[in-house]
Design a protein around this motif. Structure first.
Motif, PDB file in Angstrom:
ATOM      1  N   UNK A 202     -28.186 -10.798   3.671  1.00 38.20           N
ATOM      2  CA  UNK A 202     -27.034 -10.005   3.260  1.00 38.20           C
ATOM      3  C   UNK A 202     -25.790 -10.868   3.394  1.00 38.20           C
ATOM      4  N   UNK A 203     -24.926 -10.784   2.405  1.00 44.76           N
ATOM      5  CA  UNK A 203     -23.719 -11.609   2.440  1.00 44.76           C
ATOM      6  C   UNK A 203     -22.523 -10.855   2.969  1.00 44.76           C
ATOM      7  N   UNK A 204     -21.452 -11.581   3.160  1.00 44.66           N
ATOM      8  CA  UNK A 204     -20.229 -11.039   3.745  1.00 44.66           C
ATOM      9  C   UNK A 204     -19.752  -9.758   3.094  1.00 44.66           C
ATOM     10  N   UNK A 205     -18.794  -9.113   3.727  1.00 43.35           N
ATOM     11  CA  UNK A 205     -18.339  -7.788   3.315  1.00 43.35           C
ATOM     12  C   UNK A 205     -17.635  -7.814   1.962  1.00 43.35           C
ATOM     13  N   UNK A 248      -3.004   0.261  -9.416  1.00 44.12           N
ATOM     14  CA  UNK A 248      -2.485   0.106  -8.053  1.00 44.12           C
ATOM     15  C   UNK A 248      -1.824   1.429  -7.687  1.00 44.12           C
ATOM     16  N   UNK A 249      -1.169   1.463  -6.526  1.00 46.69           N
ATOM     17  CA  UNK A 249      -0.411   2.670  -6.198  1.00 46.69           C
ATOM     18  C   UNK A 249       1.071   2.295  -6.158  1.00 46.69           C
ATOM     19  N   UNK A 250       1.973   3.271  -6.046  1.00 44.54           N
ATOM     20  CA  UNK A 250       3.406   2.948  -6.175  1.00 44.54           C
ATOM     21  C   UNK A 250       4.008   2.238  -4.961  1.00 44.54           C
ATOM     22  N   UNK A 251       3.270   2.139  -3.868  1.00 47.42           N
ATOM     23  CA  UNK A 251       3.841   1.519  -2.655  1.00 47.42           C
ATOM     24  C   UNK A 251       3.823  -0.009  -2.759  1.00 47.42           C
ATOM     25  N   UNK A 252       4.589  -0.690  -1.905  1.00 43.06           N
ATOM     26  CA  UNK A 252       4.433  -2.150  -1.827  1.00 43.06           C
ATOM     27  C   UNK A 252       3.050  -2.506  -1.249  1.00 43.06           C
ATOM     28  N   UNK A 253       2.745  -3.795  -1.201  1.00 50.70           N
ATOM     29  CA  UNK A 253       1.432  -4.239  -0.705  1.00 50.70           C
ATOM     30  C   UNK A 253       1.198  -3.759   0.734  1.00 50.70           C
ATOM     31  N   UNK A 254      -0.064  -3.465   1.081  1.00 53.35           N
ATOM     32  CA  UNK A 254      -0.377  -2.956   2.425  1.00 53.35           C
ATOM     33  C   UNK A 254       0.118  -3.887   3.531  1.00 53.35           C
ATOM     34  N   UNK A 255       0.532  -3.246   4.631  1.00 53.63           N
ATOM     35  CA  UNK A 255       1.077  -3.995   5.766  1.00 53.63           C
ATOM     36  C   UNK A 255      -0.009  -4.461   6.722  1.00 53.63           C
ATOM     37  N   UNK A 256      -1.185  -3.796   6.682  1.00 61.25           N
ATOM     38  CA  UNK A 256      -2.241  -4.122   7.649  1.00 61.25           C
ATOM     39  C   UNK A 256      -3.597  -3.805   7.019  1.00 61.25           C
ATOM     40  N   UNK A 257      -4.673  -4.395   7.564  1.00 64.33           N
ATOM     41  CA  UNK A 257      -6.013  -4.081   7.040  1.00 64.33           C
ATOM     42  C   UNK A 257      -6.308  -2.580   7.079  1.00 64.33           C
ATOM     43  N   UNK A 275     -12.245 -13.096  -1.533  1.00 65.06           N
ATOM     44  CA  UNK A 275     -13.539 -13.693  -1.899  1.00 65.06           C
ATOM     45  C   UNK A 275     -13.327 -14.941  -2.747  1.00 65.06           C
ATOM     46  N   UNK A 276     -12.425 -14.848  -3.718  1.00 64.66           N
ATOM     47  CA  UNK A 276     -12.199 -16.001  -4.596  1.00 64.66           C
ATOM     48  C   UNK A 276     -11.577 -17.168  -3.824  1.00 64.66           C
ATOM     49  N   UNK A 277     -10.712 -16.837  -2.853  1.00 60.73           N
ATOM     50  CA  UNK A 277     -10.035 -17.887  -2.090  1.00 60.73           C
ATOM     51  C   UNK A 277     -10.878 -18.355  -0.905  1.00 60.73           C
ATOM     52  N   UNK A 278     -12.019 -17.687  -0.664  1.00 59.46           N
ATOM     53  CA  UNK A 278     -12.836 -17.978   0.516  1.00 59.46           C
ATOM     54  C   UNK A 278     -12.033 -17.831   1.796  1.00 59.46           C
ATOM     55  N   UNK A 279     -11.262 -16.753   1.866  1.00 64.26           N
ATOM     56  CA  UNK A 279     -10.463 -16.468   3.060  1.00 64.26           C
ATOM     57  C   UNK A 279     -10.882 -15.123   3.636  1.00 64.26           C
ATOM     58  N   UNK A 280     -10.519 -14.890   4.881  1.00 67.56           N
ATOM     59  CA  UNK A 280     -10.707 -13.571   5.464  1.00 67.56           C
ATOM     60  C   UNK A 280      -9.691 -12.620   4.830  1.00 67.56           C
TER      61      UNK A 280
END
Ligand code: TRP
Length: 356
Positions: A202-205, A248-257, A275-280
């Motif tokens: 199984x691969x990452x989330x 998207x939704x009308x808010x700015x980008x999320x502040x936290x996970x 996933x594309x950037x290979x980052x968390x």
């Protein structure tokens, strides 16, 4: 023991061939040649196929026998078979080192599947959620092949005694059935350890890619809106347009996970970026926290075009060269048959069939 004259180790006859080559196991995976490949297929499966080749002996199969469990146009089936093979190659699977082939070229899959049809129980098959979903209300009218689908999948895996299968969430139940079939065969024929009990990989989330139009639905080739998905063969303009129009939704980008998790459309785009950037994902959330979606979407477009562009271009190039792709498949099939043949012969002997 190292051989004194050459310094090389003599092969140990008790080790499976992959172990003798210092590898962790033998992988088999399959992709159906039905419809265009999209970002979800790439991040969820095909990209991992390339990454596994350093540690495993790999067989990657275009499962055309599975495709015809639902009606297919013959011309399109052939083209789509080549498209999937092209995607494997374009994603970096080495067709000379690994085995890339299509299922119908290796008759042993269908031969073992018949035996598994006689091992698996009606009740097991009736519980398969994929069958229930695909059959829907039309249960009386779908093909018998659709019902038997998981027995063929078990044969794909066990005809090579594969030790590992990379699977997404949606195929876990089929892999468990494969394990049940292996165990029942070994019991029924008093042949302990004949078939291995295959492990899932199984691969990452970040592998669950959702629709660009609805972050609660899986990205799917059957969605009527092409804006819901990024196809691997989309050009840069199409990718840019689809990301610009992504919901998207009308808010700015999320502040936290935690904030992102409550906002499926934003969460999906962040997951794709990670996933594309290979980052968390946490790192990506932090990078864009509180910014406008337009800024994030521009960055995502640039990243997606940079990562997917070369793969799409290579796929396009390969699809214009069907002679080459067919040669890769034929060569793969020949090597696959060399592995499957002796295993099927053993199965036949175990079952009590006379030697041909
Ligand atoms: N059932 C898989 C799918 O729909 C395709 C498949 C067929 C497969 N045979 C396989 C996957 C063997 C892994 C191993 O995605």
């Amino acid at each position: 023991m190292p051989d004194a004259s050459t310094g090389a180790s003599a092969p140990n006859p008790h080790l499976p061939p992959y172990a003798a080559r210092g590898l962790k196991g033998r992988i088999l995976s399959g992709v159906q040649p039905t419809g265009n490949l999209h970002l979800g297929n790439y991040l969820g499966a095909i990209r991992n196929f390339a990454r596994l080749q350093s540690d495993y002996e790999c067989l990657y199969c275009v499962v055309d026998l599975h495709a015809i469990t639902l009606p297919q146009d013959p011309k399109q089936l052939a083209a789509q078979t080549r498209e999937i093979a092209s995607a494997f190659l374009a994603a970096g699977v080495d067709g000379a080192k690994q085995i890339i082939f299509n299922q119908s070229m290796v008759a042993e899959h269908a031969q073992l599947a018949w035996i598994f049809n006689c091992v698996a129980r009606m009740g097991w098959m009736s519980r398969m959620t994929q069958f229930k979903e695909k059959a829907g209300k039309d249960r009386e009218n779908v093909s018998l092949g659709l019902f038997a689908y998981p027995a063929l999948m078990a044969a794909d895996i066990l005809i090579y005694k594969a030790t590992h299968v990379p699977v997404g969430e949606d195929q876990k139940q089929h892999l468990e059935l494969t394990r049940d079939i292996a165990i029942k065969f070994n019991n029924d024929f008093a042949a302990p350890d004949f078939f291995p009990v295959t492990e899932p990989l199984i691969f990452g989330a970040a592998t669950r890619v959702m629709s660009l139009r609805d972050g609660t639905k899986k990205m799917s080739k059957s969605d009527p809106s092409d804006y819901s998905r990024i196809n691997l063969t989309d050009d840069a303009d199409a990718v840019a347009q689809k990301i610009r129009r992504a919901k998207t939704d009308p808010l700015p980008m999320p502040e936290s996970p935690a904030d992102a998790e409550k906002r499926p459309d934003a969460d999906n785009l962040l997951g794709i970026y990670a996933a594309l950037a290979d980052q968390e994902k946490e790192a990506v959330v932090a990078q864009f926290a509180g910014k406008q979606f337009s800024e994030f979407k521009a960055a995502l477009t640039e990243l997606a075009v940079a990562k997917l562009g070369p793969i799409g271009a290579e796929m396009q190039r390969l699809m214009k060269d069907p002679g080459h792709v067919d040669a890769v498949l034929r060569n793969g099939a020949e090597r696959a048959r060399a592995l499957a043949g002796p295993i099927l012969a053993d199965v036949y002997k175990t079952v009590g069939f006379l030697k041909p």
